[in-house]
Scaffold this active site. Structure first.
Site, mmCIF file in Angstrom:
data_model
loop_
_atom_site.group_PDB
_atom_site.id
_atom_site.type_symbol
_atom_site.label_atom_id
_atom_site.label_comp_id
_atom_site.label_asym_id
_atom_site.label_seq_id
_atom_site.Cartn_x
_atom_site.Cartn_y
_atom_site.Cartn_z
ATOM 1 N N ASP A 30 20.771 20.811 -6.729
ATOM 2 C CA ASP A 30 19.958 21.215 -5.834
ATOM 3 C C ASP A 30 20.059 22.492 -5.436
ATOM 4 O OD1 ASP A 30 18.113 19.193 -3.934
ATOM 5 O OD2 ASP A 30 18.130 21.068 -3.302
ATOM 6 N N THR A 121 6.280 13.715 -9.563
ATOM 7 C CA THR A 121 4.760 13.288 -9.525
ATOM 8 C C THR A 121 3.698 14.631 -9.868
ATOM 9 O OG1 THR A 121 5.244 11.172 -8.271
ATOM 10 C CG2 THR A 121 2.898 11.760 -8.492
ATOM 11 N N PHE A 249 1.130 -5.927 -1.193
ATOM 12 C CA PHE A 249 0.267 -4.890 -0.990
ATOM 13 C C PHE A 249 -1.054 -5.341 -0.321
ATOM 14 C CE2 PHE A 249 2.468 -1.025 -1.555
ATOM 15 C CZ PHE A 249 3.579 -1.526 -1.959
ATOM 16 N N LEU A 250 -0.976 -6.624 0.476
ATOM 17 C CA LEU A 250 -2.198 -7.163 1.068
ATOM 18 C C LEU A 250 -1.993 -7.457 2.458
ATOM 19 C CD1 LEU A 250 -4.143 -10.016 -1.303
ATOM 20 C CD2 LEU A 250 -4.844 -7.684 -0.771
ATOM 21 N N ALA A 252 -2.680 -6.078 5.931
ATOM 22 C CA ALA A 252 -3.354 -5.330 6.720
ATOM 23 C C ALA A 252 -2.601 -4.456 7.952
ATOM 24 C CB ALA A 252 -4.676 -5.829 7.345
ATOM 25 N N CYS A 260 3.812 9.580 -0.327
ATOM 26 C CA CYS A 260 3.186 9.526 -1.827
ATOM 27 C C CYS A 260 1.905 9.018 -1.704
ATOM 28 C CB CYS A 260 4.033 8.363 -2.549
ATOM 29 S SG CYS A 260 5.724 8.759 -3.012
ATOM 30 N N LYS A 263 -0.813 12.085 -0.442
ATOM 31 C CA LYS A 263 -0.717 12.857 -1.410
ATOM 32 C C LYS A 263 -1.323 12.715 -2.726
ATOM 33 C CE LYS A 263 3.341 14.027 -2.923
ATOM 34 N NZ LYS A 263 3.422 14.069 -4.270
ATOM 35 N N LYS A 321 7.063 3.491 7.291
ATOM 36 C CA LYS A 321 7.130 1.904 6.843
ATOM 37 C C LYS A 321 8.619 1.412 7.231
ATOM 38 C CE LYS A 321 8.559 1.439 2.579
ATOM 39 N NZ LYS A 321 8.684 1.201 1.151
HETATM 40 C C1 UDX Z 1 4.794 4.172 -2.871
HETATM 41 C C2 UDX Z 1 4.815 3.344 -4.202
HETATM 42 O O1 UDX Z 1 4.831 2.087 -3.883
HETATM 43 C C3 UDX Z 1 5.770 3.527 -5.160
HETATM 44 O O2 UDX Z 1 5.799 2.975 -6.251
HETATM 45 C C4 UDX Z 1 5.646 5.386 -5.459
HETATM 46 O O3 UDX Z 1 6.709 5.370 -6.303
HETATM 47 C C5 UDX Z 1 5.969 5.890 -4.174
HETATM 48 O O4 UDX Z 1 4.752 5.556 -3.472
HETATM 49 P P1 UDX Z 1 6.453 4.404 -0.665
HETATM 50 O O5 UDX Z 1 5.580 5.319 -0.350
HETATM 51 O O6 UDX Z 1 7.774 4.274 -0.697
HETATM 52 O O7 UDX Z 1 6.057 3.877 -2.265
HETATM 53 O O8 UDX Z 1 5.859 3.060 0.087
HETATM 54 P P2 UDX Z 1 4.981 1.652 0.067
HETATM 55 O O9 UDX Z 1 6.065 0.322 0.154
HETATM 56 O O10 UDX Z 1 4.250 1.683 -1.188
HETATM 57 O O11 UDX Z 1 4.180 1.757 1.182
HETATM 58 C C6 UDX Z 1 3.239 3.072 1.440
HETATM 59 C C7 UDX Z 1 2.413 2.681 2.762
HETATM 60 O O12 UDX Z 1 1.595 1.716 2.486
HETATM 61 C C8 UDX Z 1 3.202 2.424 3.952
HETATM 62 O O13 UDX Z 1 2.720 3.244 4.881
HETATM 63 C C9 UDX Z 1 3.134 1.052 4.371
HETATM 64 O O14 UDX Z 1 3.284 0.890 5.585
HETATM 65 C C10 UDX Z 1 1.845 0.726 3.840
HETATM 66 N N1 UDX Z 1 1.556 -0.560 3.392
HETATM 67 C C11 UDX Z 1 2.091 -1.117 2.161
HETATM 68 C C12 UDX Z 1 0.586 -1.258 4.030
HETATM 69 O O15 UDX Z 1 -0.091 -0.910 4.847
HETATM 70 N N2 UDX Z 1 0.208 -2.614 3.622
HETATM 71 C C13 UDX Z 1 0.775 -3.056 2.499
HETATM 72 O O16 UDX Z 1 0.665 -4.426 2.208
HETATM 73 C C14 UDX Z 1 1.989 -2.368 1.751
#
Ligand code: UDX
Length: 443
Positions: A30, A121, A249-250, A252, A260, A263, A321
Site C-alpha cells: 500500500d 470493481t 436480502f429481503l 426491509a 458498494c 456506487k 450495516k
Molecule cells: C455488498 C455485496 O453484498 C457484496 O457481495 C459485494 O462484494 C460488496 O457489496 P456490503 O456492502 O458489504 O456487500 O453489504 P451487504 O450485506 O450487501 O449490505 C449492503 C446494504 O444493504 C446495507 O446498507 C444493508 O443494511 C442493506 N441491506 C442488506 C438491507 O437493507 N436489507 C437486506 O436484506 C440486506
C-alpha cells in the site's frame, strides 16, 4: 504460490490474509505508510470479525508480510492482484485513476512472466485498458496476462465469505493464466465461472445491482404494507420460501448504503447510458432507495413537526450495516444529518462505529455514548438506524424508565412491536402496523 496484493482496503487486506492462510506466500502493498505500519503492528485499520487474529497468525508463520515497496511486491510474486479503490466520480461513474496508476507502476517493475489480476470493481472494458497500459510500459519481450477476478465479499463477514464463496469468477483470454488462477482456488468447493474479460466485469455489477434491486423491491412492498395493513416480515417470509426467490436480502429497512451498492448501481446505470441503453429498473432503484429513507424521516416530521429544536433523539447505529465500523454512504449518518438539520440534538450510539461516525459527523449537536442505555436517557424518541443484533434485545422496561417520551422509530424492524407496546412505547416500524396506544408529549 507467491502473490502480491496491491491495496490494503477491505478487499485487499482480507484477500491477502485469506490467501496467506491457504498456504501461499503473500506480500501486501500500500502507498499509505501509516496504514502499513499500523497493520505491521497488529492494529487493523478496519473492524472485521476474525481478521486481526488471522493477520497475526500468518505474519507470525511468515506467510504474510506488508510493505510500501511495490517493486519488492511485484518482483517477488507470480500473481499480482490490483485491489485499489474505485470511488464514485461526480457523474456517477467509477474513478479508475488508482487502477490505471497501479497498472502502469506494476509494468515498470515486471521482470518475468506475471499474471495481473484485477479484483477492484471496474466497469466493462477496464481490464482491456489495464492490458494496454501494461503493454505500453513493460520491457520488450516480457510476457504477462490479465485476469478479471471480481470479489463478492460482504463487509462484516468478509473473511468467512472468502473462505466459503458461492462461486469464483475468472475472466481471461489466456489459458495459461486461467490454469494458474484455478490452481490458486482449487481447494474451494464452489463452482468456477470461466469467461471473457467483459463478462467477468459485468457479473460483478449485475450481481450487486440485482441484490440492491431485491432490497429495493421489498422496501417498496413495505410501503404498500403500511398502506394496506399487511406485515412486510410475513410477506418476505412467504416470498423467501419460494426457492426461486430465496430468503436473503429481503429485509426491509431504510434503504441500502455502504461503499458498494450505491456506487455500483450508479456506475452500471452510467455505463449503460454510455453504451446508449437506458437501464430503466436501475433508475427506479436509485430513486426508490432515496425515497425509503425520506419516508422514515417523514414519520418523525409527521409526529414532531419540521422544527426539532429542543428535541433530543437517541440514534442507535451509525455504521451502514451491522458487524462493521464502516460509515461510508451509511443511511444512519444521512438520517442523523437530516434530524440535526431540523434542529434536533442527537445522542448517538454504535457498538463499533463510534470513532468512524464521529469523524464523519463531528461534535456539533451530537453527543456520543458507549452504551445504548446511556444514549436513551431523557430523549424524546429512539431511532434504530442500523441492524445490529443487540438492538433487538434491549431491555425495554429499563429503557422505558429512562426516556422522556416512549417512542421508537425502528428503521430496521429489530424490536418486537408487541413487546414495545407492552412496555408502554409508541412503535413505528417499517412495513408493519404501528402500535401507538401511548400518546407522546408532542405539541
Ligand atoms: C455488498 C455485496 O453484498 C457484496 O457481495 C459485494 O462484494 C460488496 O457489496 P456490503 O456492502 O458489504 O456487500 O453489504 P451487504 O450485506 O450487501 O449490505 C449492503 C446494504 O444493504 C446495507 O446498507 C444493508 O443494511 C442493506 N441491506 C442488506 C438491507 O437493507 N436489507 C437486506 O436484506 C440486506
Amino acid at each position: 504460490m507467491k502473490l502480491c496484493i496491491i491495496g490494503t482496503g477491505y478487499i485487499g487486506l482480507v484477500g491477502a490474509t485469506v490467501f496467506s492462510d491457504w498456504g501461499n506466500e503473500v506480500i501486501g502493498v500500500d502507498v499509505d505508510k501509516k496504514k502499513i505500519e499500523r497493520i505491521q503492528a497488529g492494529d487493523m485499520p478496519i473492524y472485521e470479525p476474525g481478521l486481526s487474529e488471522l493477520v497475526l497468525k500468518n505474519v507470525e508463520n511468515k506467510h504474510l508480510r506488508f510493505t510500501t515497496d511495490l517493486e519488492d511486491g511485484v518482483r517477488n510474486s507470480e500473481i499480482i492482484f490490483i485491489c485499489v479503490g474505485t470511488p464514485q466520480d461526480h457523474d456517477g461513474s467509477a474513478n479508475l485513476s488508482y487502477v490505471y496508476a497501479a497498472a502502469k507502476e506494476i509494468a515498470t517493475h515486471i521482470n518475468d512472466y506475471k499474471v495481473i489480476v484485477v479484483k477492484s470493481t471496474v466497469p466493462v472494458g477496464t481490464n482491456e485498458q489495464v492490458k494496454r497500459i501494461i503493454s505500453e510500459n513493460i520491457k520488450k519481450g516480457i510476457e504477462f496476462d490479465v485476469v478479471s477476478n471480481p470479489e463478492f465479499l460482504r463487509e462484516g463477514s468478509s473473511v468467512e465469505d472468502m473462505m466459503n464463496t458461492d462461486r469464483t469468477v475468472l475472466g481471461s483470454d489466456s489459458k495459461r493464466a486461467l490454469e494458474k488462477m484455478k490452481a490458486l482456488y482449487q481447494h474451494l468447493n464452489s463452482p468456477i465461472v470461466e469467461c471473457d474479460l467483459r463478462s467477468a466485469e459485468l457479473i460483478k455489477y449485475a450481481s450487486n445491482s440485482f441484490l440492491a434491486t431485491k432490497i429495493t423491491f421489498i422496501n417498496e412492498i413495505s410501503q404498500l404494507c403500511e398502506k394496506t395493513g399487511a406485515d412486510v416480515s410475513m410477506v418476505a417470509k412467504g416470498m423467501g420460501l419460494d426457492k426461486r426467490i430465496g430468503p436473503r436480502f429481503l429485509n426491509a429497512g431504510l434503504g441500502y448504503g455502504g461503499s458498494c451498492f450505491p456506487k455500483d448501481v450508479s456506475a452500471l446505470y452510467k455505463t449503460s447510458m454510455d453504451y446508449g441503453y437506458h437501464f430503466k429498473i436501475l433508475d427506479s432503484v436509485i430513486s426508490a432507495n432515496e425515497a425509503q429513507k425520506n419516508a422514515y424521516i417523514y414519520k418523525i416530521v409527521h409526529m414532531y413537526g419540521e422544527n426539532l429544536t429542543g428535541k433530543t433523539f437517541a440514534c442507535l447505529g451509525l455504521s451502514f450495516k451491522d458487524n462493521t465500523d464502516d460509515v461510508r454512504e451509511s443511511v444512519a449518518i444521512k438520517v442523523i444529518r437530516a434530524l440535526r438539520g431540523m434542529g434536533a440534538k442527537i445522542n448517538a450510539y454504535d457498538p463499533k462505529a463510534l470513532e468512524t461516525g464521529k469523524k464523519e459527523l463531528g461534535d456539533s449537536s451530537i453527543e456520543y455514548f458507549t452504551s445504548p442505555y446511556k444514549a436513551v436517557m431523557g430523549v424524546d424518541a429512539i431511532c434504530i438506524l442500523t441492524e445490529w443484533q443487540e438492538f433487538g434485545s434491549l431491555d425495554l422496561d429499563m429503557v422505558r424508565k429512562s426516556v422522556r417520551w416512549p417512542v421508537i422509530f425502528d428503521g430496521r424492524n429489530k424490536v418486537d412491536s408487541f413487546e414495545a407496546l407492552k412496555n408502554g412505547f409508541a412503535y413505528y416500524g417499517i412495513g408493519r402496523k404501528s402500535t401507538s396506544d401511548t400518546t407522546p408529549g408532542v405539541q
